[in-house]
Write an enzyme that holds these catalytic residues in place. Structure first.
Site, PDB file in Angstrom:
ATOM      1  N   LYS A   1       1.993  -3.457   7.305  1.00 58.40           N
ATOM      2  CA  LYS A   1       2.276  -3.645   5.877  1.00 58.40           C
ATOM      3  C   LYS A   1       3.754  -3.310   5.587  1.00 58.40           C
ATOM      4  O   LYS A   1       4.410  -3.994   4.801  1.00 58.40           O
ATOM      5  CB  LYS A   1       1.359  -2.758   5.019  1.00 58.40           C
TER       6      LYS A   1
ATOM      7  N   HIS B   1      -5.110  10.371  11.792  1.00 62.01           N
ATOM      8  CA  HIS B   1      -5.611  10.355  10.407  1.00 62.01           C
ATOM      9  C   HIS B   1      -4.610  10.974   9.426  1.00 62.01           C
ATOM     10  O   HIS B   1      -4.350  12.188   9.464  1.00 62.01           O
ATOM     11  CB  HIS B   1      -6.934  11.134  10.381  1.00 62.01           C
TER      12      HIS B   1
ATOM     13  N   TYR C   1      -2.007  -0.518  10.954  1.00 62.33           N
ATOM     14  CA  TYR C   1      -2.160  -1.194   9.651  1.00 62.33           C
ATOM     15  C   TYR C   1      -0.946  -0.903   8.764  1.00 62.33           C
ATOM     16  O   TYR C   1      -0.305  -1.823   8.229  1.00 62.33           O
ATOM     17  CB  TYR C   1      -3.446  -0.728   8.954  1.00 62.33           C
TER      18      TYR C   1
ATOM     19  N   THR D   1       0.819  -1.205   0.000  1.00 62.85           N
ATOM     20  CA  THR D   1       0.000   0.000   0.000  1.00 62.85           C
ATOM     21  C   THR D   1       0.857   1.261   0.000  1.00 62.85           C
ATOM     22  O   THR D   1       2.003   1.239   0.482  1.00 62.85           O
ATOM     23  CB  THR D   1      -0.897  -0.010   1.260  1.00 62.85           C
ATOM     24  N   ASP D   2       0.273   2.358  -0.483  1.00 63.17           N
ATOM     25  CA  ASP D   2       0.974   3.648  -0.414  1.00 63.17           C
ATOM     26  C   ASP D   2       1.071   4.156   1.030  1.00 63.17           C
ATOM     27  O   ASP D   2       1.858   5.054   1.326  1.00 63.17           O
ATOM     28  CB  ASP D   2       0.288   4.685  -1.303  1.00 63.17           C
ATOM     29  N   GLU D   3       0.273   3.559   1.937  1.00 64.26           N
ATOM     30  CA  GLU D   3       0.249   4.072   3.320  1.00 64.26           C
ATOM     31  C   GLU D   3       1.569   3.860   4.051  1.00 64.26           C
ATOM     32  O   GLU D   3       1.814   4.487   5.083  1.00 64.26           O
ATOM     33  CB  GLU D   3      -0.893   3.428   4.118  1.00 64.26           C
TER      34      GLU D   3
END
Ligand code: NAD
Ligand code: DAU
Length: 368
Positions: free
Chosen positions: A164, A308, A160, A134-136
């Site tokens: 990853k 966030h 999360y 993921t880009d996160e």
């Protein structure tokens, strides 16, 4: 001909990938493995199960022995590892499952692949372990920061994203240390058919149709880079076909939207659909649009997600220049298709939203 193992194959992107591959590679065999957690839905694969070159296996990537046995039994030469806990909000209230599946599960799958593909006598001629990330993992961007590149330092912010990131590092390490033939792709936010309605876009559509509030975290200014799921599948296919072993590829839509703008757009598209198709009002009588009211009347600002991330944006120069990637779907056409799919697949999402899951999601935003 290839023998693919698609882990997490009953989840959102895994299901789309199974259909994408079966539609294009009639000679390949596809084995979908899934633990069928709350997010996995075997019913999504019902059309795939009609094909001879497809098999579904209920199993857990944490189970190293079972994974090694399956790799041998099916003579798997390609793993596409989608299996994961994927929802950021759940990782905030319960991070353990994310460490278990995303870190330990990926590691156990890597160990099984190493045992069968590198250490055994019955290894296939070639092999590939492709890891879906993921880009996160790159953290969050400010308004003027350049988009994430493959060499942007990792700075994961949620449990999360951290899980990853850890799995990405393990995949890399198994290449450098043991010579496992790996690749990784880091994608931005997907949307499309079979998307579990805990994520922003499907949740907004389902709530709009059932007359429930549309919860926007914080002030709604957060930005995500959206990609239609079939375009993600195309990107993975390109990496499998032409990607360099040991490399990572960013995949994204170059399609940045603020959350509040997306939700307003979905509301408008639903209003228009109800205005042109009177049958929708009969099927979804609780929708404001059924009474001629605007769907946007359901928008409700709620407490922000802790930690966030404000903005994600993906620089896709590498996959574009080196592999010829280009998204086929525009955001407008992709959203229309997604909403139409939800209209047509009410049974699917009602089954998914029933019972304890619906109660969980409601409690999450009512409590904020
Ligand atoms: P999803 O939650 O819809 O699907 C995940 C699937 O994995 C589910 O079917 C679940 O049952 C299965 N699973 C969970 N734990 C397992 C285990 N221990 N063993 C076997 N199967 C298990 O998620 P998704 O949105 O389809 O995401 C798939 C992958 O893509 C994930 O790795 C995610 O991190 C990554 N990703 C998702 C997005 C996105 O926007 N959805 C974007 C970039 C990357
Ligand atoms: O960027 C890729 C990631 O995209 C994937 O790795 C994750 O698996 C996937 O879940 C997704 O993560 P996000 O946290 O970006 O997706 P989500 O749909 O949960 O939220 C999108 C944005 O919308 C985010 O800024 C939070 C906000 N949001 C979300 C929900 C569910 C709301 O405002 N209200 C909501 O009810």
């Amino acid at each position: 001909m290839a023998n693919l193992l698609v882990t997490g194959g009953a989840g959102f992107i895994g299901t789309n990938f199974v259909y994408y591959w079966l539609d294009r590679r009639a000679d390949d065999r596809v084995v979908a493995l899934d633990a069928l957690t709350y997010a996995g839905n075997r019913a999504s694969l019902v059309a795939a199960e009609e094909q001879d070159n497809f098999r579904f296996v209920k199993g857990d990537i944490r189970d190293e022995a079972a994974m090694a046995q399956l790799l041998r039994e099916e003579k798997i030469d390609t793993i596409v590892n989608f299996a994961a806990e994927s929802h950021v909000d759940r990782s905030i209230v319960g991070p353990d499952a994310f460490i278990e599946t995303n870190v330990i599960g990926t590691h156990n799958l890597l160990k099984a692949a190493k045992t069968v593909w590198l250490d055994g006598d019955d290894a296939p001629a070639t092999h590939r372990f492709h890891h879906i990330s993921t880009d996160e993992v790159y953290g969050a961007l400010g308004a003027t920061d350049p988009a994430f590149r493959e060499d942007t330092p990792y700075a994961p912010n949620s449990p999360y994203a951290a899980s990853k990131a850890a799995s990405d590092h393990l995949v890399r390490a198994y290449h450098h240390t043991y010579g496992l033939q790996v690749s990784t792709s880091n994608c931005s936010n997907n949307y499309g058919p079979f998307h579990f309605p805990e994520k922003l876009i499907p949740l907004m559509i389902v709530n709009a149709l059932t007359g429930k509030p549309l919860p926007i975290y914080g002030d709604g200014s957060n930005i995500r880079d959206w990609l239609y799921v079939e375009d993600h599948c195309r990107g993975i296919e390109l990496v499998l076909e032409k990607g360099v072993i040991g490399e990572t590829y960013n995949i994204g839509g170059r399609n940045e939207w603020r959350n509040i703008e997306i939700v307003r757009e979905i509301c408008l598209l639903i209003d228009k659909a109800f205005a042109t198709d009177p049958g929708l009002a009969k099927r979804f009588p609780d929708a404001p649009a059924a009474a001629g009211e605007t769907t946007s009347s359901l928008i409700t600002m709620v407490k922000d997600r802790p930690g966030h991330d404000w903005r994600y944006a993906v620089d896709t120069t590498r996959i574009t220049d080196e592999l010829g990637f280009a998204p086929a779907e525009s955001f407008e056409s992709g959203l229309k298709k997604t909403i139409a799919w939800m209209f047509e697949n009410e049974t699917w999402w009602r089954a998914v939203m029933d019972g304890s899951y619906r109660a969980w999601i409601d409690s999450q935003y009512v409590a904020r």
